[in-house]
Design a protein around this motif. Structure first.
Motif, PDB file in Angstrom:
ATOM      1  N   PRO A 169      12.972  81.720  15.317  1.00 18.29           N
ATOM      2  CA  PRO A 169      11.926  81.550  14.313  1.00 18.29           C
ATOM      3  C   PRO A 169      12.557  81.063  13.007  1.00 18.29           C
ATOM      4  O   PRO A 169      13.626  81.539  12.626  1.00 18.29           O
ATOM      5  CB  PRO A 169      11.361  82.956  14.154  1.00 18.29           C
ATOM      6  CG  PRO A 169      11.707  83.665  15.409  1.00 18.29           C
ATOM      7  CD  PRO A 169      12.987  83.069  15.894  1.00 18.29           C
ATOM      8  N   GLU A 170      11.869  80.141  12.352  1.00 12.87           N
ATOM      9  CA  GLU A 170      12.455  79.477  11.189  1.00 12.87           C
ATOM     10  C   GLU A 170      12.920  80.428  10.081  1.00 12.87           C
ATOM     11  O   GLU A 170      14.026  80.251   9.550  1.00 12.87           O
ATOM     12  CB  GLU A 170      11.460  78.433  10.652  1.00 12.87           C
ATOM     13  CG  GLU A 170      12.106  77.346   9.849  1.00 12.87           C
ATOM     14  CD  GLU A 170      11.535  77.293   8.454  1.00 12.87           C
ATOM     15  OE1 GLU A 170      10.390  77.726   8.287  1.00 12.87           O
ATOM     16  OE2 GLU A 170      12.235  76.840   7.528  1.00 12.87           O
ATOM     17  N   PRO A 171      12.125  81.462   9.721  1.00  9.90           N
ATOM     18  CA  PRO A 171      12.596  82.358   8.650  1.00  9.90           C
ATOM     19  C   PRO A 171      13.928  83.026   9.006  1.00  9.90           C
ATOM     20  O   PRO A 171      14.751  83.277   8.132  1.00  9.90           O
ATOM     21  CB  PRO A 171      11.473  83.403   8.559  1.00  9.90           C
ATOM     22  CG  PRO A 171      10.281  82.757   9.148  1.00  9.90           C
ATOM     23  CD  PRO A 171      10.789  81.845  10.213  1.00  9.90           C
ATOM     24  N   LEU A 172      14.139  83.310  10.292  1.00 13.03           N
ATOM     25  CA  LEU A 172      15.389  83.940  10.723  1.00 13.03           C
ATOM     26  C   LEU A 172      16.543  82.949  10.623  1.00 13.03           C
ATOM     27  O   LEU A 172      17.630  83.283  10.149  1.00 13.03           O
ATOM     28  CB  LEU A 172      15.239  84.448  12.157  1.00 13.03           C
ATOM     29  CG  LEU A 172      16.262  85.503  12.575  1.00 13.03           C
ATOM     30  CD1 LEU A 172      16.037  86.809  11.853  1.00 13.03           C
ATOM     31  CD2 LEU A 172      16.204  85.730  14.076  1.00 13.03           C
ATOM     32  N   GLU A 173      16.291  81.708  11.058  1.00 14.67           N
ATOM     33  CA  GLU A 173      17.308  80.651  10.942  1.00 14.67           C
ATOM     34  C   GLU A 173      17.748  80.475   9.489  1.00 14.67           C
ATOM     35  O   GLU A 173      18.937  80.335   9.198  1.00 14.67           O
ATOM     36  CB  GLU A 173      16.756  79.311  11.463  1.00 14.67           C
ATOM     37  CG  GLU A 173      16.677  79.185  12.967  1.00 14.67           C
ATOM     38  CD  GLU A 173      18.031  78.870  13.616  1.00 14.67           C
ATOM     39  OE1 GLU A 173      19.070  79.034  12.958  1.00 14.67           O
ATOM     40  OE2 GLU A 173      18.020  78.485  14.792  1.00 14.67           O
ATOM     41  N   VAL A 174      16.755  80.487   8.584  1.00 17.37           N
ATOM     42  CA  VAL A 174      17.055  80.311   7.165  1.00 17.37           C
ATOM     43  C   VAL A 174      17.951  81.441   6.666  1.00 17.37           C
ATOM     44  O   VAL A 174      18.957  81.219   5.989  1.00 17.37           O
ATOM     45  CB  VAL A 174      15.747  80.236   6.337  1.00 17.37           C
ATOM     46  CG1 VAL A 174      16.042  80.275   4.840  1.00 17.37           C
ATOM     47  CG2 VAL A 174      14.971  78.985   6.685  1.00 17.37           C
TER      48      VAL A 174
ATOM     49  N   GLU B 169      20.302  80.125  -8.362  1.00 17.69           N
ATOM     50  CA  GLU B 169      19.548  79.438  -7.320  1.00 17.69           C
ATOM     51  C   GLU B 169      19.855  80.033  -5.937  1.00 17.69           C
ATOM     52  O   GLU B 169      18.964  80.312  -5.143  1.00 17.69           O
ATOM     53  CB  GLU B 169      19.907  77.948  -7.340  1.00 17.69           C
ATOM     54  CG  GLU B 169      18.946  77.068  -6.561  1.00 17.69           C
ATOM     55  CD  GLU B 169      19.564  75.689  -6.295  1.00 17.69           C
ATOM     56  OE1 GLU B 169      19.023  74.943  -5.483  1.00 17.69           O
ATOM     57  OE2 GLU B 169      20.609  75.393  -6.903  1.00 17.69           O
ATOM     58  N   TYR B 170      21.171  80.258  -5.675  1.00 19.48           N
ATOM     59  CA  TYR B 170      21.548  80.834  -4.381  1.00 19.48           C
ATOM     60  C   TYR B 170      20.985  82.239  -4.228  1.00 19.48           C
ATOM     61  O   TYR B 170      20.441  82.595  -3.178  1.00 19.48           O
ATOM     62  CB  TYR B 170      23.072  80.848  -4.216  1.00 19.48           C
ATOM     63  CG  TYR B 170      23.507  81.558  -2.958  1.00 19.48           C
ATOM     64  CD1 TYR B 170      23.279  80.992  -1.712  1.00 19.48           C
ATOM     65  CD2 TYR B 170      24.101  82.809  -3.009  1.00 19.48           C
ATOM     66  CE1 TYR B 170      23.638  81.647  -0.547  1.00 19.48           C
ATOM     67  CE2 TYR B 170      24.465  83.474  -1.856  1.00 19.48           C
ATOM     68  CZ  TYR B 170      24.240  82.890  -0.626  1.00 19.48           C
ATOM     69  OH  TYR B 170      24.592  83.561   0.522  1.00 19.48           O
ATOM     70  N   ILE B 171      21.090  83.038  -5.315  1.00 24.32           N
ATOM     71  CA  ILE B 171      20.591  84.418  -5.274  1.00 24.32           C
ATOM     72  C   ILE B 171      19.090  84.416  -4.972  1.00 24.32           C
ATOM     73  O   ILE B 171      18.609  85.175  -4.130  1.00 24.32           O
ATOM     74  CB  ILE B 171      20.859  85.127  -6.629  1.00 24.32           C
ATOM     75  CG1 ILE B 171      22.370  85.212  -6.897  1.00 24.32           C
ATOM     76  CG2 ILE B 171      20.216  86.495  -6.674  1.00 24.32           C
ATOM     77  CD1 ILE B 171      23.131  86.161  -6.014  1.00 24.32           C
ATOM     78  N   ALA B 172      18.347  83.514  -5.625  1.00 28.31           N
ATOM     79  CA  ALA B 172      16.901  83.445  -5.426  1.00 28.31           C
ATOM     80  C   ALA B 172      16.578  83.073  -3.977  1.00 28.31           C
ATOM     81  O   ALA B 172      15.716  83.690  -3.341  1.00 28.31           O
ATOM     82  CB  ALA B 172      16.297  82.431  -6.391  1.00 28.31           C
ATOM     83  N   LYS B 173      17.303  82.084  -3.435  1.00 33.05           N
ATOM     84  CA  LYS B 173      17.083  81.652  -2.050  1.00 33.05           C
ATOM     85  C   LYS B 173      17.401  82.786  -1.073  1.00 33.05           C
ATOM     86  O   LYS B 173      16.699  82.998  -0.088  1.00 33.05           O
ATOM     87  CB  LYS B 173      17.975  80.434  -1.728  1.00 33.05           C
ATOM     88  CG  LYS B 173      17.316  79.108  -2.036  1.00 33.05           C
ATOM     89  CD  LYS B 173      18.282  77.962  -1.948  1.00 33.05           C
ATOM     90  CE  LYS B 173      18.630  77.566  -0.523  1.00 33.05           C
ATOM     91  NZ  LYS B 173      19.563  76.394  -0.522  1.00 33.05           N
ATOM     92  N   PHE B 174      18.477  83.513  -1.371  1.00 29.86           N
ATOM     93  CA  PHE B 174      18.926  84.608  -0.518  1.00 29.86           C
ATOM     94  C   PHE B 174      17.877  85.722  -0.479  1.00 29.86           C
ATOM     95  O   PHE B 174      17.489  86.208   0.584  1.00 29.86           O
ATOM     96  CB  PHE B 174      20.266  85.122  -1.074  1.00 29.86           C
ATOM     97  CG  PHE B 174      20.997  86.067  -0.168  1.00 29.86           C
ATOM     98  CD1 PHE B 174      21.268  85.730   1.145  1.00 29.86           C
ATOM     99  CD2 PHE B 174      21.435  87.296  -0.637  1.00 29.86           C
ATOM    100  CE1 PHE B 174      21.960  86.594   1.976  1.00 29.86           C
ATOM    101  CE2 PHE B 174      22.123  88.165   0.195  1.00 29.86           C
ATOM    102  CZ  PHE B 174      22.388  87.820   1.499  1.00 29.86           C
ATOM    103  N   ILE B 175      17.394  86.088  -1.673  1.00 32.66           N
ATOM    104  CA  ILE B 175      16.385  87.148  -1.764  1.00 32.66           C
ATOM    105  C   ILE B 175      15.103  86.734  -1.042  1.00 32.66           C
ATOM    106  O   ILE B 175      14.511  87.509  -0.289  1.00 32.66           O
ATOM    107  CB  ILE B 175      16.101  87.497  -3.255  1.00 32.66           C
ATOM    108  CG1 ILE B 175      17.312  88.242  -3.848  1.00 32.66           C
ATOM    109  CG2 ILE B 175      14.835  88.305  -3.400  1.00 32.66           C
ATOM    110  CD1 ILE B 175      17.183  88.590  -5.317  1.00 32.66           C
ATOM    111  N   THR B 176      14.678  85.480  -1.239  1.00 31.61           N
ATOM    112  CA  THR B 176      13.463  84.993  -0.584  1.00 31.61           C
ATOM    113  C   THR B 176      13.639  85.021   0.934  1.00 31.61           C
ATOM    114  O   THR B 176      12.731  85.421   1.670  1.00 31.61           O
ATOM    115  CB  THR B 176      13.156  83.541  -1.035  1.00 31.61           C
ATOM    116  OG1 THR B 176      13.254  83.493  -2.448  1.00 31.61           O
ATOM    117  CG2 THR B 176      11.773  83.110  -0.587  1.00 31.61           C
ATOM    118  N   ALA B 177      14.829  84.591   1.403  1.00 33.41           N
ATOM    119  CA  ALA B 177      15.082  84.544   2.846  1.00 33.41           C
ATOM    120  C   ALA B 177      14.972  85.933   3.472  1.00 33.41           C
ATOM    121  O   ALA B 177      14.409  86.104   4.551  1.00 33.41           O
ATOM    122  CB  ALA B 177      16.458  83.945   3.113  1.00 33.41           C
ATOM    123  N   ILE B 178      15.494  86.949   2.769  1.00 32.35           N
ATOM    124  CA  ILE B 178      15.427  88.319   3.295  1.00 32.35           C
ATOM    125  C   ILE B 178      13.971  88.784   3.325  1.00 32.35           C
ATOM    126  O   ILE B 178      13.512  89.346   4.312  1.00 32.35           O
ATOM    127  CB  ILE B 178      16.291  89.291   2.455  1.00 32.35           C
ATOM    128  CG1 ILE B 178      17.765  88.889   2.533  1.00 32.35           C
ATOM    129  CG2 ILE B 178      16.121  90.730   2.952  1.00 32.35           C
ATOM    130  CD1 ILE B 178      18.666  89.659   1.585  1.00 32.35           C
TER     131      ILE B 178
END
Lengths: 199, 199
Positions: free
Chosen positions: A4-9, B38-47
């Motif tokens: 699933p895409e969110p997991l890949e991300v 930017e990386y921190i924001a992407k990381f938090i969103t991904a989780i």
């Protein structure tokens, strides 16, 4: 199987962390997926908070929750000696030994032409300013015992010749080619005690 | 040195992750501290997104972004065979081999009295319901080749005696005592091809 895409991300983001390979990233992502919401919320808050609440000490460039770190502001520390380290994690390594009671100076790197780190991009000017504006008597160089660290130590020693300070280097108790951050406390402690006068 | 509290909190949270010790947690925390916003924001969103956007397939308990996962809903898959695995990561391991084209069933654990996993707490009832309500001809057991996995395989084989299904087990190409999730693709592929009929 396409995951699933969110997991890949998430796996991709975790994979960017140091020492986290593709398989470990996948394992961590699946662990997070199975974790309860409370843990996830705490985890996200903890990551967000470090950026919001941690400052860099204006004197030594250590991390702190205040403008000046607790080492620089403590009156129990010996302000006549500054230990020069590459990174914050090296302060942690030296502090753990309980063998050192002076101040620190975080360079934020070592001289390394291949990684584009030159004299301008590490905090050498700031170190000289500190020496000029304080009563420092000794500069203890505690850089990693590898090529870049050695080169930087010798460069700093040469640079400080014109100042009235003793320049020392932590002893070769550390295995050459190793990494200060991961050395055991006894070895780092021995290295601090056996420091050698360079000039 | 006492680390700034937000950093200590993050190290503690990272330390709870599987295979992340205290020193690695500290290293990751310092890496995150140095990362850009930017990386921190992407990381938090991904989780956050995995919890929000990933569902559990109502048929096989695989993960998916829809109600029924892409394996169960694909008309290219052989619906007469179900591969029984302990965990989602084992589906990934088997899928990577390209040797298997059937469906899956995620047990969510194996029988393990010491960890409190009994017959009720793994999805055995759900497996039997699937066998009853579909035209499954073969159950391929792909559990880890350790004591708990072997016990569970034998238990399921016994349980399925009354049904008109062939029960197979992946071959002992896997090193005994090993872990399916970390086996290399060639080994897992061989194990799928060499499955042995139990009854």
């Amino acid at each position: 199987m396409i995951l699933p895409e969110p997991l890949e991300v998430l796996i991709e983001e975790l994979n960017k962390l140091p020492s986290i390979g593709k398989k470990t990233a996948q394992r961590l992502a699946l662990f997070l997926l199975r974790s309860d919401d409370e843990y996830i919320a705490k985890f996200i808050t903890a990551i967000g908070n470090i950026k919001k609440n941690i400052k860099i000490c204006t004197d030594c460039y250590n991390i702190s929750t205040s403008e000046v770190c607790e080492i620089c502001s403590s009156n129990k520390r010996d302000k006549s000696i500054i230990c020069v380290v590459e990174d914050i994690s090296d302060i942690i390594a030296v502090e753990k030994t309980n063998e050192y009671n002076g101040l620190y100076h975080v360079l934020g790197g070592v001289l390394s032409p291949l990684s584009g780190k030159d004299v301008e991009s590490i905090r050498l000017k700031e170190l000289i300013d500190r020496i000029r504006n304080s009563e420092v008597k000794e500069i203890l160089l505690a850089l990693n015992p590898d090529t870049e660290g050695e080169t930087t130590s010798l460069y700093i020693a040469k640079l400080l010749k014109e100042f009235n300070v003793k320049v020392t280097r932590i002893a070769r108790g550390l295995p050459v080619g190793g990494n200060l951050e991961f050395a055991d406390e006894a070895t780092v402690g021995r290295a601090v005690l056996n420091r050698i006068t360079l000039q």
